[in-house]
Design a protein around this motif. Structure first.
Motif, PDB file in Angstrom:
ATOM      1  N   TYR A   1     137.454 -38.255  49.292  1.00 44.74           N
ATOM      2  CA  TYR A   1     136.964 -38.168  50.661  1.00 44.74           C
ATOM      3  C   TYR A   1     135.775 -39.102  50.827  1.00 44.74           C
ATOM      4  O   TYR A   1     134.964 -39.269  49.917  1.00 44.74           O
ATOM      5  CB  TYR A   1     136.533 -36.738  51.002  1.00 44.74           C
ATOM      6  CG  TYR A   1     137.621 -35.718  50.826  1.00 44.74           C
ATOM      7  CD1 TYR A   1     137.859 -35.142  49.577  1.00 44.74           C
ATOM      8  CD2 TYR A   1     138.439 -35.334  51.885  1.00 44.74           C
ATOM      9  CE1 TYR A   1     138.876 -34.221  49.386  1.00 44.74           C
ATOM     10  CE2 TYR A   1     139.454 -34.408  51.705  1.00 44.74           C
ATOM     11  CZ  TYR A   1     139.664 -33.860  50.463  1.00 44.74           C
ATOM     12  OH  TYR A   1     140.669 -32.941  50.286  1.00 44.74           O
TER      13      TYR A   1
ATOM     14  N   TYR B   1     133.541 -38.299  47.572  1.00 48.08           N
ATOM     15  CA  TYR B   1     133.754 -37.081  46.801  1.00 48.08           C
ATOM     16  C   TYR B   1     135.182 -37.022  46.271  1.00 48.08           C
ATOM     17  O   TYR B   1     136.133 -37.331  46.996  1.00 48.08           O
ATOM     18  CB  TYR B   1     133.522 -35.836  47.672  1.00 48.08           C
ATOM     19  CG  TYR B   1     132.095 -35.629  48.107  1.00 48.08           C
ATOM     20  CD1 TYR B   1     131.622 -36.176  49.295  1.00 48.08           C
ATOM     21  CD2 TYR B   1     131.218 -34.876  47.337  1.00 48.08           C
ATOM     22  CE1 TYR B   1     130.308 -35.989  49.703  1.00 48.08           C
ATOM     23  CE2 TYR B   1     129.900 -34.671  47.728  1.00 48.08           C
ATOM     24  CZ  TYR B   1     129.463 -35.227  48.910  1.00 48.08           C
ATOM     25  OH  TYR B   1     128.161 -35.038  49.309  1.00 48.08           O
TER      26      TYR B   1
ATOM     27  N   GLY C   1     130.353 -33.820  42.606  1.00 52.73           N
ATOM     28  CA  GLY C   1     129.053 -33.808  43.242  1.00 52.73           C
ATOM     29  C   GLY C   1     128.826 -34.952  44.211  1.00 52.73           C
ATOM     30  O   GLY C   1     127.840 -34.959  44.954  1.00 52.73           O
TER      31      GLY C   1
ATOM     32  N   ILE D   1     134.772 -24.466  54.007  1.00 48.73           N
ATOM     33  CA  ILE D   1     134.072 -25.239  52.988  1.00 48.73           C
ATOM     34  C   ILE D   1     132.634 -25.398  53.468  1.00 48.73           C
ATOM     35  O   ILE D   1     132.401 -25.533  54.668  1.00 48.73           O
ATOM     36  CB  ILE D   1     134.735 -26.619  52.817  1.00 48.73           C
ATOM     37  CG1 ILE D   1     136.174 -26.459  52.322  1.00 48.73           C
ATOM     38  CG2 ILE D   1     133.938 -27.508  51.847  1.00 48.73           C
ATOM     39  CD1 ILE D   1     137.054 -27.663  52.595  1.00 48.73           C
TER      40      ILE D   1
ATOM     41  N   GLN E   1     128.521 -27.134  52.713  1.00 52.68           N
ATOM     42  CA  GLN E   1     127.757 -28.196  52.068  1.00 52.68           C
ATOM     43  C   GLN E   1     126.280 -27.910  52.274  1.00 52.68           C
ATOM     44  O   GLN E   1     125.780 -28.012  53.404  1.00 52.68           O
ATOM     45  CB  GLN E   1     128.126 -29.561  52.652  1.00 52.68           C
ATOM     46  CG  GLN E   1     127.465 -30.736  51.971  1.00 52.68           C
ATOM     47  CD  GLN E   1     128.046 -32.054  52.457  1.00 52.68           C
ATOM     48  OE1 GLN E   1     128.460 -32.190  53.599  1.00 52.68           O
ATOM     49  NE2 GLN E   1     128.089 -33.043  51.573  1.00 52.68           N
TER      50      GLN E   1
ATOM     51  N   LYS F   1     123.347 -31.595  49.137  1.00 56.54           N
ATOM     52  CA  LYS F   1     124.162 -31.241  47.980  1.00 56.54           C
ATOM     53  C   LYS F   1     125.644 -31.473  48.250  1.00 56.54           C
ATOM     54  O   LYS F   1     126.050 -31.954  49.292  1.00 56.54           O
ATOM     55  CB  LYS F   1     123.890 -29.787  47.588  1.00 56.54           C
ATOM     56  CG  LYS F   1     122.463 -29.557  47.108  1.00 56.54           C
ATOM     57  CD  LYS F   1     122.286 -28.161  46.578  1.00 56.54           C
ATOM     58  CE  LYS F   1     120.854 -27.978  46.090  1.00 56.54           C
ATOM     59  NZ  LYS F   1     120.634 -26.607  45.560  1.00 56.54           N
ATOM     60  N   GLY F   2     126.445 -31.122  47.307  1.00 55.63           N
ATOM     61  CA  GLY F   2     127.873 -31.363  47.391  1.00 55.63           C
ATOM     62  C   GLY F   2     128.620 -30.290  48.152  1.00 55.63           C
ATOM     63  O   GLY F   2     128.053 -29.412  48.790  1.00 55.63           O
ATOM     64  N   LEU F   3     129.930 -30.372  48.056  1.00 55.73           N
ATOM     65  CA  LEU F   3     130.825 -29.511  48.810  1.00 55.73           C
ATOM     66  C   LEU F   3     131.288 -28.321  47.969  1.00 55.73           C
ATOM     67  O   LEU F   3     131.532 -28.459  46.762  1.00 55.73           O
ATOM     68  CB  LEU F   3     132.043 -30.325  49.256  1.00 55.73           C
ATOM     69  CG  LEU F   3     131.699 -31.487  50.207  1.00 55.73           C
ATOM     70  CD1 LEU F   3     132.749 -32.580  50.116  1.00 55.73           C
ATOM     71  CD2 LEU F   3     131.574 -30.963  51.634  1.00 55.73           C
TER      72      LEU F   3
ATOM     73  N   TRP G   1     134.135 -25.105  48.208  1.00 58.02           N
ATOM     74  CA  TRP G   1     135.212 -24.373  48.870  1.00 58.02           C
ATOM     75  C   TRP G   1     134.870 -22.890  48.879  1.00 58.02           C
ATOM     76  O   TRP G   1     134.448 -22.346  47.857  1.00 58.02           O
ATOM     77  CB  TRP G   1     136.531 -24.615  48.148  1.00 58.02           C
ATOM     78  CG  TRP G   1     137.613 -23.682  48.575  1.00 58.02           C
ATOM     79  CD1 TRP G   1     138.305 -23.704  49.757  1.00 58.02           C
ATOM     80  CD2 TRP G   1     138.133 -22.583  47.834  1.00 58.02           C
ATOM     81  NE1 TRP G   1     139.229 -22.676  49.788  1.00 58.02           N
ATOM     82  CE2 TRP G   1     139.145 -21.979  48.622  1.00 58.02           C
ATOM     83  CE3 TRP G   1     137.856 -22.045  46.583  1.00 58.02           C
ATOM     84  CZ2 TRP G   1     139.868 -20.869  48.186  1.00 58.02           C
ATOM     85  CZ3 TRP G   1     138.569 -20.935  46.146  1.00 58.02           C
ATOM     86  CH2 TRP G   1     139.559 -20.362  46.947  1.00 58.02           C
TER      87      TRP G   1
ATOM     88  N   TYR H   1     132.107 -26.102  57.227  1.00 59.38           N
ATOM     89  CA  TYR H   1     133.252 -26.813  57.781  1.00 59.38           C
ATOM     90  C   TYR H   1     134.491 -25.926  57.711  1.00 59.38           C
ATOM     91  O   TYR H   1     134.688 -25.202  56.730  1.00 59.38           O
ATOM     92  CB  TYR H   1     133.559 -28.069  56.975  1.00 59.38           C
ATOM     93  CG  TYR H   1     132.492 -29.124  56.968  1.00 59.38           C
ATOM     94  CD1 TYR H   1     131.622 -29.272  55.888  1.00 59.38           C
ATOM     95  CD2 TYR H   1     132.370 -30.031  58.030  1.00 59.38           C
ATOM     96  CE1 TYR H   1     130.652 -30.269  55.870  1.00 59.38           C
ATOM     97  CE2 TYR H   1     131.408 -31.024  58.018  1.00 59.38           C
ATOM     98  CZ  TYR H   1     130.555 -31.129  56.945  1.00 59.38           C
ATOM     99  OH  TYR H   1     129.604 -32.120  56.935  1.00 59.38           O
TER     100      TYR H   1
ATOM    101  N   PHE I   1     142.552 -31.318  51.616  1.00 62.62           N
ATOM    102  CA  PHE I   1     142.089 -30.854  52.919  1.00 62.62           C
ATOM    103  C   PHE I   1     142.238 -32.051  53.854  1.00 62.62           C
ATOM    104  O   PHE I   1     141.433 -32.979  53.805  1.00 62.62           O
ATOM    105  CB  PHE I   1     140.637 -30.387  52.826  1.00 62.62           C
ATOM    106  CG  PHE I   1     140.449 -29.240  51.869  1.00 62.62           C
ATOM    107  CD1 PHE I   1     140.003 -29.468  50.572  1.00 62.62           C
ATOM    108  CD2 PHE I   1     140.709 -27.937  52.255  1.00 62.62           C
ATOM    109  CE1 PHE I   1     139.828 -28.407  49.676  1.00 62.62           C
ATOM    110  CE2 PHE I   1     140.540 -26.875  51.374  1.00 62.62           C
ATOM    111  CZ  PHE I   1     140.096 -27.116  50.082  1.00 62.62           C
TER     112      PHE I   1
END
Lengths: 111, 120
Positions: free
Chosen positions: A38, A89, A104, B38, B40, B44-46, B48, B95, B107
């Motif tokens: 992504y 990502y 990350g 999801i 975030q 920082k990151g994602l 689920w 999200y 996704f």
């Protein structure tokens, strides 16, 4: 700490080729689960860039490509452009965690 | 193509329940896709959170399972998230997204996201 490991940052000059890495384990990438990539611009939602390791959704230019080897995957961008500057990502599924997991993220800076 | 739009309070007090809705348009929620949440965290990151099918079949992230409820309202073509006993660590952009059936699918469509801040 993310289940999938990505370098936090990368940079490249316009026109160059850059390659992002995403490293996993035997319970996710190594187990055969597909990896997806992504692209996220600041303040916006992630957008699907590559799916199923090396497939591009409609509208994504062929400058973007993915590959997989063992427990790692890579995303390559050729002919780097200013608007490629974003966070990237990787994402897969982990059978040990029974969860969809993300890396990350790698922040790409176009010099 | 499918569009998703999150809605809900942008500020929630610690220990209270975070509630969000995701309205799906240009696509029927009863078609063969799962619907997911999801988040975030800032900088920082994602992560689920959970996924649900229109029949009610659902999957939760084990790390959040005890606090999360996801539900679907087919009559309104929307699905919802509830997260109980929130703390500052739950401050994030949330999200909603669509994911095809199967563990190996991406996704493919996302909402624009909604920032939820946990603070007194």
């Amino acid at each position: 700490q993310s289940v999938l490991t990505q370098p936090p940052s990368m940079s490249g000059a316009p026109g160059q080729r850059v390659t992002f890495s995403c490293s996993g384990s035997s319970s996710n990438i190594g187990a055969g689960y597909d990896v997806h990539w992504y692209k996220q611009l600041p303040g916006t939602a992630p957008k699907l860039l590559i799916y199923g390791n090396n497939n591009r959704p409609s509208g994504v230019p062929d400058r973007f490509s993915g590959s997989k080897s063992g427990t790692s995957v890579s995303l390559a961008i050729t002919g780097l452009q200013a608007d490629d500057e974003a966070d990237y990502y990787c994402q897969s599924y982990d059978s040990d965690l029974s969860a969809w997991v993300f890396g990350g993220g790698t922040k790409l800076t176009v010099l | 193509q499918v569009e998703l739009q999150e809605s809900g309070p942008g500020l929630v007090k610690p220990s209270e329940t975070l509630s969000l809705n995701c309205a799906v348009s240009r696509y029927s929620i009863i078609n063969t896709f799962y619907w997911a949440w999801i988040r975030q965290s800032p900088g920082k990151g994602l992560e689920w959170i959970a996924s649900i099918y229109h029949t009610g079949r659902l999957y939760y992230n084990p790390s959040l399972r005890s606090r999360v409820t996801i539900s679907v309202d087919t009559s309104k073509n929307q699905f919802s998230l509830k997260l109980t006993s929130v703390t500052a660590a739950d401050t994030a952009v949330y999200y909603c997204a669509r994911i095809a059936v199967g563990a190996t699918t991406p996704f493919d469509f996302w909402g624009q996201g909604t920032l939820v801040t946990v603070s007194s």
